[in-house]
Design an enzyme around this catalytic site. Structure first.
Site, short mmCIF file in Angstrom:
data_model
loop_
_atom_site.label_atom_id
_atom_site.label_comp_id
_atom_site.label_asym_id
_atom_site.label_seq_id
_atom_site.Cartn_x
_atom_site.Cartn_y
_atom_site.Cartn_z
N GLU A 109 0.82 -1.24 0.08
CA GLU A 109 -0.05 -0.09 -0.03
C GLU A 109 0.74 1.19 -0.01
OE1 GLU A 109 -2.42 -1.06 3.34
OE2 GLU A 109 -1.11 0.22 5.03
N CYS A 110 0.23 2.21 -1.04
CA CYS A 110 1.05 3.55 -0.96
C CYS A 110 2.58 3.37 -1.24
CB CYS A 110 0.83 4.45 0.25
SG CYS A 110 0.99 6.12 0.02
N GLY A 111 3.61 3.62 -0.16
CA GLY A 111 4.94 3.51 -0.38
C GLY A 111 5.28 2.09 -1.02
N LEU A 113 4.33 2.10 -4.52
CA LEU A 113 5.32 2.80 -5.39
C LEU A 113 6.46 1.96 -5.65
CD1 LEU A 113 5.35 6.18 -3.72
CD2 LEU A 113 3.87 5.66 -5.60
N GLY A 130 -2.20 -0.98 -4.03
CA GLY A 130 -2.52 0.21 -4.56
C GLY A 130 -2.23 1.50 -3.59
#
Length: 462
Positions: free
Chosen positions: A336-338, A341, A434
């Site tokens: 998730e998030c980081g 990425l 995501g």
């Protein structure tokens, strides 16, 4: 059973008033008095609880009435507060600020009501004097039972504090003291909030000095008494526990958890739930470790600041290769998030330099130069995903300045009240990844299926 739970909340009219600094200073002062302390943060924040943990040496918790209903929040608090001599709850944003900016839903005020907790307002006095009394009057009268019992005057002189005290106490609240503007009370910040505790040199000395200063300017014993006078909480009806207990406790399964300065945003309630479901979390550093931990059957990639460590992450090619190969052989991955990425083909820095990453999400993650899709969301799978089925949902939030050329479209994220929605999340095969930060206790089915998928991978390999 003792349901007294000595407790108080430090809230404020707005962000940047000094809540986190004051919370850390007071926790330190309570520790000096040999009080056992627990700390909590209202709302979905990750960073402020890290400061609490830095002081106490133990994990705190998040209390959020968007993620859970009020009964569950009360149960969560009482479980974690346990036999603590005092529990300090730090508010979020302005005291009455809630979902959408025009409600008190999920505000600090709503948490104070759910926990029947006395509240002390931390007022930033810089650039104001008697007008602060008007602010206090407004906060006291805005709701019938504000729970506000006291005030701490931040960034003001002893002379001005003495002058303001009678005018504020006339309103029916106690002024517990003040803190002058000082270097001990300053904490640095950047795009996602405060700079992390581990990055601040001399933080321990700073907080020790802050506690010593508070001893001379704040009525610490008065705050302890306020917390001890909090009314007992009603017994829990086991709303959350009953949902968690549905999870089977089978053989322990090893799950790698990215954990370093680039990946550090985890709700402690999520980690606790995974452990209760049989996960043994094995921390590793995508920056420094050359390989994934041996024997892991799943991978947890939380949020953080990978964008600040692009070069280090990209140069660790053996780790990137290990993660890519683990994904290809079916290792269940939650990112998730980081963490999301990190799984891209490429990640861009704030200076628009681009670095190769894990190459599992095909696309580029890039600096968007503004806060995107910020706030609470509820996410709904469009079809069955690996760990969440169509017809189910889970709550969470988004908070990021980076975007992706490939955000995924397996789930729909909806803002509360249906004001806005967007596609998000890659959710096929072994992967759920995501931007949303999911709060697992809002739907324990997701972590349960993740742990089950890890367990099934082991059975397939045996």
């Amino acid at each position: 059973m003792n349901n007294s739970y000595p407790r108080l909340m430090l809230a404020a009219p707005k962000s940047g008033s000094g809540k986190t600094m004051m919370t850390c200073g007071l926790l330190n002062a309570f520790l000096i008095r040999k009080l056992s302390c627990r700390s909590f943060k209202c709302g979905p924040d990750y960073i402020d609880p890290m400061f609490h943990k830095y002081v106490l040496g133990i994990d705190g918790g998040n209390l959020d009435t968007f993620f859970l209903d009020k009964e569950q929040v009360r149960e969560q608090f009482s479980d974690q507060a346990g036999e603590a001599g005092i529990s300090v709850i730090e508010g979020v944003m302005g005291y009455y600020d809630g979902v959408g900016g025009d409600t008190t839903e999920a505000s600090s005020y709503e948490v104070a009501c759910a926990l029947d907790t006395p509240v002390v307002l931390v007022l930033d006095c810089k650039g104001a004097s008697l007008s602060l009394a008007a602010v206090v009057k407004g906060f006291l009268e805005y709701k019938e039972n504000s729970h506000i019992k006291g005030v701490i005057l931040n960034r003001t002189s002893s002379v001005m504090a003495e002058r303001l005290k009678p005018a504020i106490e006339e309103l029916g609240v106690h002024v517990y003291g003040y803190l002058p503007e000082c270097k001990e009370g300053a904490l640095g910040s950047r795009h996602l909030g405060l700079v992390l505790p581990g990055e601040l040199k001399g933080l321990k000395d700073q907080l020790d000095q802050l506690a010593m200063k508070l001893e001379t300017t704040i009525d610490i014993n008065g705050l302890i008494k306020l917390a001890q006078d909090a009314r007992p909480l009603p017994p829990s009806r086991a709303g959350l526990k009953s949902r968690v207990s549905e999870a089977p406790l089978e053989r322990e399964v090893l799950i790698g958890m990215a954990s370093d300065e680039a990946f550090c945003f985890y709700y402690q309630e999520n980690l606790r739930l995974l452990k209760e479901m049989g996960a043994k979390l094995i921390p590793f550093s995508p920056i420094r470790d050359k390989r994934l931990p041996s024997g892991i059957l799943g991978l947890l990639l939380g949020g953080g600041y990978p964008e600040l460590y692009c070069r280090e992450l990209s140069e660790n090619e053996s780790m990137l290769r290990d993660i890519r190969q683990a994904s290809e052989r079916g290792l269940p991955i939650l990112a998730e998030c980081g963490g999301f990425l990190y799984l891209h083909d490429q990640l861009e820095t704030k200076d628009h330099e681009t670095y190769p990453m894990a190459g599992i999400i095909h696309g580029k993650a890039f600096w968007a130069e503004r806060l995107l899709r910020f706030g609470y969301i509820e996410t709904f799978p469009k079809a069955d995903t690996p760990f969440l089925k169509k017809g189910e949902s889970i709550r969470g939030h988004e908070f990021h300045y980076w975007d992706s050329t490939n955000n995924g479209d397996c789930m729909e994220a909806k803002k509360p009240g249906g004001r806005k929605s967007w596609d998000c999340v890659h959710g096929k095969g072994n992967l759920l990844a995501g931007f949303p930060h999911f709060y697992y206790p809002s739907n324990p089915a997701l972590p349960k299926r993740f742990v089950e998928a890890c367990r099934e991978l082991r059975e397939g390999e045996e």
